[in-house]
Design a protein around this motif. Structure first.
Motif, PDB file in Angstrom:
ATOM      1  N   GLY A 117      30.357  17.209 -70.170  1.00  0.00           N
ATOM      2  CA  GLY A 117      31.553  16.457 -69.843  1.00  0.00           C
ATOM      3  C   GLY A 117      31.246  15.429 -68.764  1.00  0.00           C
ATOM      4  O   GLY A 117      30.237  15.515 -68.065  1.00  0.00           O
ATOM      5  N   LEU A 118      32.141  14.460 -68.628  1.00  0.00           N
ATOM      6  CA  LEU A 118      31.975  13.407 -67.629  1.00  0.00           C
ATOM      7  C   LEU A 118      33.320  13.166 -66.952  1.00  0.00           C
ATOM      8  O   LEU A 118      34.300  12.801 -67.591  1.00  0.00           O
ATOM      9  CB  LEU A 118      31.485  12.109 -68.287  1.00  0.00           C
ATOM     10  CG  LEU A 118      31.376  10.886 -67.373  1.00  0.00           C
ATOM     11  CD1 LEU A 118      30.299  11.096 -66.311  1.00  0.00           C
ATOM     12  CD2 LEU A 118      31.088   9.630 -68.193  1.00  0.00           C
ATOM     13  N   ALA A 119      33.369  13.381 -65.633  1.00  0.00           N
ATOM     14  CA  ALA A 119      34.533  13.037 -64.830  1.00  0.00           C
ATOM     15  C   ALA A 119      34.340  11.624 -64.306  1.00  0.00           C
ATOM     16  O   ALA A 119      33.259  11.279 -63.818  1.00  0.00           O
ATOM     17  CB  ALA A 119      34.691  14.015 -63.670  1.00  0.00           C
ATOM     18  N   LEU A 120      35.390  10.812 -64.393  1.00  0.00           N
ATOM     19  CA  LEU A 120      35.225   9.393 -64.102  1.00  0.00           C
ATOM     20  C   LEU A 120      36.502   8.833 -63.489  1.00  0.00           C
ATOM     21  O   LEU A 120      37.604   9.121 -63.951  1.00  0.00           O
ATOM     22  CB  LEU A 120      34.910   8.639 -65.404  1.00  0.00           C
ATOM     23  CG  LEU A 120      34.722   7.131 -65.354  1.00  0.00           C
ATOM     24  CD1 LEU A 120      33.487   6.775 -64.538  1.00  0.00           C
ATOM     25  CD2 LEU A 120      34.591   6.581 -66.770  1.00  0.00           C
ATOM     26  N   VAL A 121      36.352   8.032 -62.428  1.00  0.00           N
ATOM     27  CA  VAL A 121      37.475   7.302 -61.854  1.00  0.00           C
ATOM     28  C   VAL A 121      37.083   5.840 -61.745  1.00  0.00           C
ATOM     29  O   VAL A 121      35.952   5.514 -61.351  1.00  0.00           O
ATOM     30  CB  VAL A 121      37.892   7.864 -60.476  1.00  0.00           C
ATOM     31  CG1 VAL A 121      36.735   7.888 -59.493  1.00  0.00           C
ATOM     32  CG2 VAL A 121      39.062   7.062 -59.891  1.00  0.00           C
ATOM     33  N   SER A 122      37.991   4.956 -62.137  1.00  0.00           N
ATOM     34  CA  SER A 122      37.735   3.512 -62.095  1.00  0.00           C
ATOM     35  C   SER A 122      38.812   2.816 -61.278  1.00  0.00           C
ATOM     36  O   SER A 122      40.008   2.945 -61.563  1.00  0.00           O
ATOM     37  CB  SER A 122      37.710   2.927 -63.510  1.00  0.00           C
ATOM     38  OG  SER A 122      37.661   1.505 -63.447  1.00  0.00           O
ATOM     39  N   ARG A 123      38.390   2.053 -60.268  1.00  0.00           N
ATOM     40  CA  ARG A 123      39.291   1.194 -59.508  1.00  0.00           C
ATOM     41  C   ARG A 123      39.293  -0.238 -60.050  1.00  0.00           C
ATOM     42  O   ARG A 123      39.969  -1.105 -59.493  1.00  0.00           O
ATOM     43  CB  ARG A 123      38.872   1.165 -58.034  1.00  0.00           C
ATOM     44  CG  ARG A 123      39.030   2.478 -57.295  1.00  0.00           C
ATOM     45  CD  ARG A 123      38.617   2.319 -55.841  1.00  0.00           C
ATOM     46  NE  ARG A 123      38.698   3.567 -55.111  1.00  0.00           N
ATOM     47  CZ  ARG A 123      39.790   4.000 -54.470  1.00  0.00           C
ATOM     48  NH1 ARG A 123      40.890   3.263 -54.496  1.00  0.00           N
ATOM     49  NH2 ARG A 123      39.779   5.144 -53.820  1.00  0.00           N
ATOM     50  N   LEU A 124      38.526  -0.494 -61.088  1.00  0.00           N
ATOM     51  CA  LEU A 124      38.388  -1.840 -61.628  1.00  0.00           C
ATOM     52  C   LEU A 124      39.690  -2.281 -62.289  1.00  0.00           C
ATOM     53  O   LEU A 124      40.363  -1.494 -62.955  1.00  0.00           O
ATOM     54  CB  LEU A 124      37.242  -1.888 -62.635  1.00  0.00           C
ATOM     55  CG  LEU A 124      35.894  -1.380 -62.089  1.00  0.00           C
ATOM     56  CD1 LEU A 124      34.875  -1.313 -63.195  1.00  0.00           C
ATOM     57  CD2 LEU A 124      35.407  -2.271 -60.962  1.00  0.00           C
ATOM     58  N   GLU A 125      40.038  -3.538 -62.127  1.00  0.00           N
ATOM     59  CA  GLU A 125      41.312  -4.037 -62.631  1.00  0.00           C
ATOM     60  C   GLU A 125      41.225  -4.576 -64.054  1.00  0.00           C
ATOM     61  O   GLU A 125      42.234  -5.045 -64.595  1.00  0.00           O
ATOM     62  CB  GLU A 125      41.839  -5.117 -61.685  1.00  0.00           C
ATOM     63  CG  GLU A 125      42.190  -4.557 -60.311  1.00  0.00           C
ATOM     64  CD  GLU A 125      42.801  -5.593 -59.390  1.00  0.00           C
ATOM     65  OE1 GLU A 125      42.805  -6.786 -59.777  1.00  0.00           O
ATOM     66  OE2 GLU A 125      43.262  -5.216 -58.298  1.00  0.00           O
ATOM     67  N   LYS A 126      40.049  -4.518 -64.643  1.00  0.00           N
ATOM     68  CA  LYS A 126      39.877  -4.888 -66.041  1.00  0.00           C
ATOM     69  C   LYS A 126      39.137  -3.775 -66.765  1.00  0.00           C
ATOM     70  O   LYS A 126      38.345  -3.053 -66.159  1.00  0.00           O
ATOM     71  CB  LYS A 126      39.079  -6.185 -66.172  1.00  0.00           C
ATOM     72  CG  LYS A 126      39.775  -7.415 -65.620  1.00  0.00           C
ATOM     73  CD  LYS A 126      38.924  -8.661 -65.828  1.00  0.00           C
ATOM     74  CE  LYS A 126      39.617  -9.906 -65.306  1.00  0.00           C
ATOM     75  NZ  LYS A 126      38.784 -11.131 -65.508  1.00  0.00           N
ATOM     76  N   MET A 127      39.408  -3.650 -68.060  1.00  0.00           N
ATOM     77  CA  MET A 127      38.627  -2.712 -68.849  1.00  0.00           C
ATOM     78  C   MET A 127      37.159  -3.101 -68.770  1.00  0.00           C
ATOM     79  O   MET A 127      36.805  -4.280 -68.794  1.00  0.00           O
ATOM     80  CB  MET A 127      39.095  -2.693 -70.295  1.00  0.00           C
ATOM     81  CG  MET A 127      38.296  -1.726 -71.151  1.00  0.00           C
ATOM     82  SD  MET A 127      39.030  -1.499 -72.757  1.00  0.00           S
ATOM     83  CE  MET A 127      40.320  -0.354 -72.326  1.00  0.00           C
ATOM     84  N   THR A 128      36.311  -2.115 -68.675  1.00  0.00           N
ATOM     85  CA  THR A 128      34.905  -2.325 -68.396  1.00  0.00           C
ATOM     86  C   THR A 128      34.064  -1.536 -69.387  1.00  0.00           C
ATOM     87  O   THR A 128      34.507  -0.522 -69.910  1.00  0.00           O
ATOM     88  CB  THR A 128      34.590  -1.830 -66.968  1.00  0.00           C
ATOM     89  OG1 THR A 128      35.524  -2.403 -66.068  1.00  0.00           O
ATOM     90  CG2 THR A 128      33.183  -2.189 -66.555  1.00  0.00           C
TER      91      THR A 128
END
Length: 499
Positions: free
Chosen positions: A415-426
């Motif tokens: 599994g992969l836990a992930l958090v993104s603060r980016l304001e565009k899909m990446t």
């Protein structure tokens, strides 16, 4: 619309990239791939002694609504695979924060309860959610109990020996009703209001510690240590004095962190770096690998409590910006082997700062706040061995653009836990050597929003969205594949089958 199947946008950033080993207290490695985000699976496992990474809540007993608490736990179980009750034993810290240093828990038992002063801002009253009600709730939710014992007695300053005997009565009652693995000795004794330095705190806790070692050897004592300098107290010196006065006993340690709330709250990068500094200090001071629990953490709303308009900042503790910060702290802490678990502040009422649920004025129903939803997505981190994970990412407002952790689950799944603060899909490039040349199916739990100001209450202009999506990744012969990452999101991605 399926958020993981939207048009993939390649992001080229002018910001400086830094590769940080997700294994935060290790040596950072040199970065690669300045034109894309890379998440690299390292074969090394973050080895915790004795158990998996654990979750919990600081349960604020004074404000707690047990009916709402049960509803919200049931609700999370119906929405996500990450049901709090399947998090392999979540902890409920009781009776919560500063109240722990003011009351004797035996005064909260039975029909004729004492009238207690529980907070400076509240009139004296009895505690409705007393020790017996807490033990009922622990049983109902299949939680693990975690007590905070009063060794400070901030109002009366009773003799430490008197407090030790009262604490023994509490432990006797709990032992009759539930399994008790840990007891924390005091809550934030280093705060200026207590007027205790490290030596004074050590002297006050010693009788209770001695009592536990003699009569409750199966209960693990947890000493309240200082995370960062407060009120003229230096954290390292304070912690050293506590250890010296108590004779360096075989105990666990508790730390508290509130972050990402300027003015007044340190950045996430600074907070995790500070946590690593305390790990190093406690290793040096004790001569062993310390067992550390973060028994309170949450996003600081900004400003100071005595500001006249401080209440206006409270949404910063439960909006989606708070969810991103909570998720980043959880993932960062999970990659530090000395950190055994983290307890989110606070499981309490529906009003005030740091609520875990709110009641909608229209339909009267209870809704989990964005931080509660974000943590629920990450519960699978407690079900397997977490892998050292390296990531190339820019900093955004003092936090990581992306932060991630791989975990080896049961049945040979990853599994992969992930958090993104980016304001565009990446698009992030996964590098998983074990999947080289394979087509891999995945299933993802995602919580996202279009704005950091979004809150999880119906009728909001920018609501928090919860989706479960599936897809496939084609890994190259050298184990690379591109994963679409939604903007402003917290996700747990389970790789379910390989071809």
């Amino acid at each position: 619309m399926n958020v993981l199947k939207l048009l993939i946008i390649s992001v080229l950033c002018g910001a400086s990239f830094s590769a940080s080993a997700g294994y935060w207290c290790g040596s950072p490695s040199s970065g690669s791939g300045a034109e894309r985000y890379e998440i690299i699976s390292i074969k090394e496992v973050v080895r915790r002694e004795g158990d998996y990474f654990r979750f919990g809540f600081n349960l604020e007993s004074f404000l707690f609504d047990s009916i709402a608490g049960v509803k919200i736990i049931d609700l999370l179980g119906s929405r996500f695979d990450g049901d709090v009750r399947s998090a392999e034993g979540f902890f409920l810290r009781y009776p919560g924060g500063s109240i722990s240093d003011r009351i004797n828990l035996m005064d909260t038992v039975g029909p004729d309860r004492k009238v207690l002063k529980m907070a400076d801002w509240a009139k004296p009253q009895t505690l409705r959610f007393g020790l017996a009600e807490y033990l009922d709730f622990v049983s109902l939710t299949a939680a693990r109990s975690w007590l905070v014992l009063n060794v400070v007695d901030s109002d009366q300053k009773a003799a430490p020996e008197v407090l030790a005997e009262k604490n023994a009565q509490v432990l006797d009652m709990v032992r009759e009703r539930a399994e008790l693995g840990h007891a924390e000795l005091g809550n934030e004794p280093y705060m200026p209001r207590h007027r205790l330095d490290g030596r004074a705190y050590g002297e006050r806790l010693r009788p209770t510690l001695d009592m536990m070692q003699k009569r409750f050897a199966d209960v693990r004592p947890v000493l309240a240590m200082m995370g960062h300098d407060i009120g003229g107290n230096n954290a390292r010196r304070y912690n050293q004095d506590v250890i010296d006065v108590t004779g360096n006993p075989d105990v666990d340690f508790a730390l508290h962190y509130y972050y990402d709330g300027p003015p007044g709250g340190p950045s996430m990068v600074s907070t995790l770096s500070n946590l690593c500094a305390r790990v190093r200090d406690l290793k040096q001071l004790t001569g062993r690998n310390p067992s550390i629990w973060v028994t309170e953490h949450g996003r600081w709303p900004g400003g100071k409590m005595d500001e006249p308009d401080w209440q206006l900042r409270w949404p910063n503790t439960y909006n989606f910006g708070a969810a991103l910060s909570v998720a980043e702290f959880v993932i960062g802490a999970a990659l530090i082997p000395e950190v055994k678990g983290v307890f989110l502040h606070a499981l309490g009422g529906t009003r005030g700062p740091w609520p875990m649920y709110q009641q909608n004025g229209t339909d009267g129903d209870f809704y989990p706040t964005a931080p509660m939803l974000a943590q629920a997505v990450l519960y699978p981190l407690s079900r397997g061995d977490i892998q050292v994970t390296e990531i190339s990412t820019p900093e955004i407002d003092g936090g990581a653009g992306l932060r991630a952790a791989f975990v080896l689950l049961k049945l040979d799944e990853m599994g992969l836990a992930l958090v993104s603060r980016l304001e565009k899909m990446t698009k992030a490039q996964l590098i998983i050597p074990a999947y080289a040349g394979m087509r891999v199916h995945y299933r993802a739990n995602v919580v996202s929003a279009t704005s950091v100001e979004a809150v999880n209450v119906p009728g909001q202009a920018s609501p928090v969205k919860q989706v479960m999506v599936e897809g496939e990744l084609n890994f190259s012969v050298d184990g690379r594949a591109e994963l679409p990452v939604p903007a402003l999101s917290v996700a747990f991605i389970r790789f379910t089958s390989k071809h």
